[in-house]
Scaffold this motif. Structure first.
Motif, PDB file in Angstrom:
ATOM      1  N   TYR A 109     -46.087 -63.075   4.998  1.00  0.00           N
ATOM      2  CA  TYR A 109     -44.926 -63.575   5.919  1.00  0.00           C
ATOM      3  C   TYR A 109     -44.671 -65.195   5.630  1.00  0.00           C
ATOM      4  CZ  TYR A 109     -41.750 -63.799  10.143  1.00  0.00           C
ATOM      5  OH  TYR A 109     -40.940 -63.659  11.213  1.00  0.00           O
ATOM      6  N   VAL A 110     -43.380 -65.557   5.548  1.00  0.00           N
ATOM      7  CA  VAL A 110     -43.193 -66.935   5.393  1.00  0.00           C
ATOM      8  C   VAL A 110     -44.102 -68.071   6.217  1.00  0.00           C
ATOM      9  CG1 VAL A 110     -40.858 -67.252   6.325  1.00  0.00           C
ATOM     10  CG2 VAL A 110     -41.471 -68.531   4.402  1.00  0.00           C
ATOM     11  N   ASN A 111     -44.087 -67.321   7.743  1.00  0.00           N
ATOM     12  CA  ASN A 111     -44.878 -68.148   8.393  1.00  0.00           C
ATOM     13  C   ASN A 111     -46.382 -68.076   8.307  1.00  0.00           C
ATOM     14  OD1 ASN A 111     -42.219 -67.054   9.641  1.00  0.00           O
ATOM     15  ND2 ASN A 111     -42.976 -67.123  11.771  1.00  0.00           N
ATOM     16  N   SER A 112     -46.612 -69.058   7.363  1.00  0.00           N
ATOM     17  CA  SER A 112     -48.005 -69.068   6.947  1.00  0.00           C
ATOM     18  C   SER A 112     -48.186 -70.471   6.209  1.00  0.00           C
ATOM     19  CB  SER A 112     -48.506 -68.019   5.830  1.00  0.00           C
ATOM     20  OG  SER A 112     -47.289 -67.928   4.838  1.00  0.00           O
ATOM     21  N   THR A 113     -49.250 -70.892   6.141  1.00  0.00           N
ATOM     22  CA  THR A 113     -49.437 -72.083   5.407  1.00  0.00           C
ATOM     23  C   THR A 113     -49.258 -72.349   4.095  1.00  0.00           C
ATOM     24  OG1 THR A 113     -51.853 -71.739   5.041  1.00  0.00           O
ATOM     25  CG2 THR A 113     -51.213 -72.788   7.320  1.00  0.00           C
ATOM     26  N   ALA A 114     -49.058 -73.356   3.243  1.00  0.00           N
ATOM     27  CA  ALA A 114     -49.069 -73.541   1.867  1.00  0.00           C
ATOM     28  C   ALA A 114     -50.233 -72.795   1.096  1.00  0.00           C
ATOM     29  CB  ALA A 114     -48.763 -74.847   1.433  1.00  0.00           C
ATOM     30  N   GLU A 115     -51.612 -73.258   1.651  1.00  0.00           N
ATOM     31  CA  GLU A 115     -52.737 -72.334   1.174  1.00  0.00           C
ATOM     32  C   GLU A 115     -52.878 -71.005   0.961  1.00  0.00           C
ATOM     33  OE1 GLU A 115     -52.501 -75.099   3.308  1.00  0.00           O
ATOM     34  OE2 GLU A 115     -53.091 -76.730   2.291  1.00  0.00           O
ATOM     35  N   VAL A 116     -52.017 -70.409   2.126  1.00  0.00           N
ATOM     36  CA  VAL A 116     -52.224 -69.035   2.241  1.00  0.00           C
ATOM     37  C   VAL A 116     -51.049 -68.502   1.218  1.00  0.00           C
ATOM     38  CG1 VAL A 116     -51.516 -67.079   3.746  1.00  0.00           C
ATOM     39  CG2 VAL A 116     -52.945 -68.845   4.680  1.00  0.00           C
ATOM     40  N   LYS A 117     -50.216 -69.201   1.003  1.00  0.00           N
ATOM     41  CA  LYS A 117     -48.883 -68.458   0.225  1.00  0.00           C
ATOM     42  C   LYS A 117     -49.539 -68.864  -1.252  1.00  0.00           C
ATOM     43  CE  LYS A 117     -44.773 -69.743   2.981  1.00  0.00           C
ATOM     44  NZ  LYS A 117     -45.325 -70.664   4.041  1.00  0.00           N
ATOM     45  N   ALA A 118     -50.235 -69.926  -1.271  1.00  0.00           N
ATOM     46  CA  ALA A 118     -50.654 -70.213  -2.931  1.00  0.00           C
ATOM     47  C   ALA A 118     -51.777 -68.809  -3.255  1.00  0.00           C
ATOM     48  CB  ALA A 118     -51.575 -71.331  -2.723  1.00  0.00           C
ATOM     49  N   GLU A 119     -52.389 -68.220  -2.131  1.00  0.00           N
ATOM     50  CA  GLU A 119     -53.296 -66.978  -2.512  1.00  0.00           C
ATOM     51  C   GLU A 119     -52.622 -65.722  -2.558  1.00  0.00           C
ATOM     52  OE1 GLU A 119     -56.345 -66.819  -3.212  1.00  0.00           O
ATOM     53  OE2 GLU A 119     -56.716 -69.221  -2.943  1.00  0.00           O
ATOM     54  N   CYS A 120     -51.284 -65.668  -2.369  1.00  0.00           N
ATOM     55  CA  CYS A 120     -50.312 -64.533  -2.351  1.00  0.00           C
ATOM     56  C   CYS A 120     -49.610 -64.265  -3.674  1.00  0.00           C
ATOM     57  CB  CYS A 120     -49.541 -64.341  -1.065  1.00  0.00           C
ATOM     58  SG  CYS A 120     -50.900 -64.173   0.472  1.00  0.00           S
ATOM     59  N   ASP A 121     -49.144 -63.042  -3.754  1.00  0.00           N
ATOM     60  CA  ASP A 121     -48.429 -62.499  -4.851  1.00  0.00           C
ATOM     61  C   ASP A 121     -46.822 -62.929  -4.578  1.00  0.00           C
ATOM     62  OD1 ASP A 121     -50.473 -61.723  -6.691  1.00  0.00           O
ATOM     63  OD2 ASP A 121     -50.610 -60.219  -4.992  1.00  0.00           O
ATOM     64  N   ILE A 122     -46.300 -62.874  -3.352  1.00  0.00           N
ATOM     65  CA  ILE A 122     -44.964 -62.827  -2.889  1.00  0.00           C
ATOM     66  C   ILE A 122     -44.921 -62.937  -1.377  1.00  0.00           C
ATOM     67  CG2 ILE A 122     -44.738 -59.994  -2.430  1.00  0.00           C
ATOM     68  CD1 ILE A 122     -41.905 -60.429  -4.005  1.00  0.00           C
ATOM     69  N   CYS A 123     -43.887 -63.760  -0.854  1.00  0.00           N
ATOM     70  CA  CYS A 123     -43.711 -63.807   0.562  1.00  0.00           C
ATOM     71  C   CYS A 123     -42.506 -63.046   0.971  1.00  0.00           C
ATOM     72  CB  CYS A 123     -42.985 -65.236   0.790  1.00  0.00           C
ATOM     73  SG  CYS A 123     -44.256 -66.549   0.310  1.00  0.00           S
ATOM     74  N   VAL A 124     -42.562 -62.968   2.426  1.00  0.00           N
ATOM     75  CA  VAL A 124     -41.310 -62.039   2.810  1.00  0.00           C
ATOM     76  C   VAL A 124     -40.860 -62.964   3.971  1.00  0.00           C
ATOM     77  CG1 VAL A 124     -42.122 -59.993   2.371  1.00  0.00           C
ATOM     78  CG2 VAL A 124     -42.164 -60.835   4.518  1.00  0.00           C
TER      79      VAL A 124
END
Ligand code: 13P
Ligand code: SF4
Length: 300
Positions: A109-124
């Protein structure tokens, strides 16, 4: 006391665009160039050619704008405006989940830190989660962090199962099915809209489950004269301004996100005067996080 006119004048001098989330204080929304939900604001941030973005929202939203605009200045009026849900999962947690489920698609979920986004394939975001999840390969497992409620809502809609993280929004947790039942007794003809961050029981008690942008679109298109909304109360300002003939009621008037309310005209004015506090993201983390955000924005 700062005024809307002072903030607008400073923004023009600084060639700054002001983006505000639907939960911001009324006067902050009135001072903004654009008010919207997380998806609308991410799109605005991706498209802007302004030199500076003054982001009136919580930190992860300003961080998303900074990740999408490495060459521009992103200011946040109060950097302590965090999102407790975003802080419920860490990059280490996501790495551990990926190790336990090799081959799974990692979604945040876009409600997450940049570091978490960096570990993910895609946001929602809540505005596109169903479309984005439906676009992913059916044959692969999916990890969904951090909001267990949005995750289970989309899984139910699509008839899928996700590996969910137990995060939640403390503000939306205040909205119970009992409170919806009371609102229905008080406004029997009004449709009830809730945010998908609400619990399964609350979502079931409502008529529609919509992002804040989805609620604005629903209100515009509905013939109902009264509408009950189950989300943060800041949205009432935009709903009333855009629909002068309609009446809006809160499921609970105490449903306020304290972090969203940290932005004021005073700290907006100060941010533009001092060109600080700036939102910066480590370039290596930002480059990886940008891939996940851009993958989301590419889903039409
Ligand atoms: P929206 O994207 O629906 O505006 O939601 C953002 C948010 O933080 C809700 O709590
Ligand atoms: Fe985070 Fe909830 Fe506030 Fe949205 S309303 S910013 S999810 S704490």
């Amino acid at each position: 006391m700062a005024t809307i006119e002072e903030v607008r004048k400073l923004a023009a001098e600084r060639h700054a665009v002001i983006l505000a989330h639907n939960y911001q204080r009324s006067e902050v929304q009135d001072a903004a160039d654009y008010t919207g939900d997380s998806l609308e604001l991410a799109r605005r941030a991706a498209e802007t050619d302004a030199e500076t973005i003054l982001f009136c929202g919580v930190y992860f939203m300003a961080e998303t704008a900074a990740i999408l605009n490495p060459g521009r200045t992103v200011l946040i009026p109060d950097p302590s405006a965090g999102c407790p849900m975003a802080d419920m999962v860490t990059a280490d947690d996501v790495r551990r989940l990926k190790a336990a489920h090799p081959g799974a698609i990692a979604v945040c979920y876009v409600n997450s830190t940049a570091e978490v986004k960096a570990e993910c394939d895609i946001c929602v975001t809540s505005g596109n989660a169903e479309r984005v999840m439906a676009s992913l390969s059916k044959g692969r497992e999916k990890i969904f962090v951090p909001d267990r409620h949005l995750g289970s809502h989309i899984a139910d809609r699509l008839g899928e199962k996700y590996i969910l993280w137990p995060g939640y929004c403390p503000t939306h947790a205040m909205l119970t099915a009992d409170k919806i039942a009371r609102a229905r007794r008080e406004h029997p003809l009004a449709p009830v809209l809730v945010h998908p961050e609400c619990s399964a029981e609350t979502r079931l008690a409502a008529d529609e489950r919509l992002s804040t942008g989805g609620m604005c679109a629903y209100a515009r298109n509905s013939t109902a004269s009264d509408i009950v909304v189950g989300t943060e109360t800041g949205i009432l300002h935009r709903l009333m301004a855009e629909n002068p003939g309609k009446r809006f009621w809160c499921v609970d008037e105490r449903c306020v996100c304290p972090n969203m309310k940290k932005t004021t005209l005073e700290n907006m004015k100060s941010a533009l005067e001092t060109m600080s506090p700036k939102v910066t993201v480590d370039p290596v983390v930002a480059a990886r996080a940008r891939r996940a955000i851009e993958a989301m924005l590419a889903v039409k």
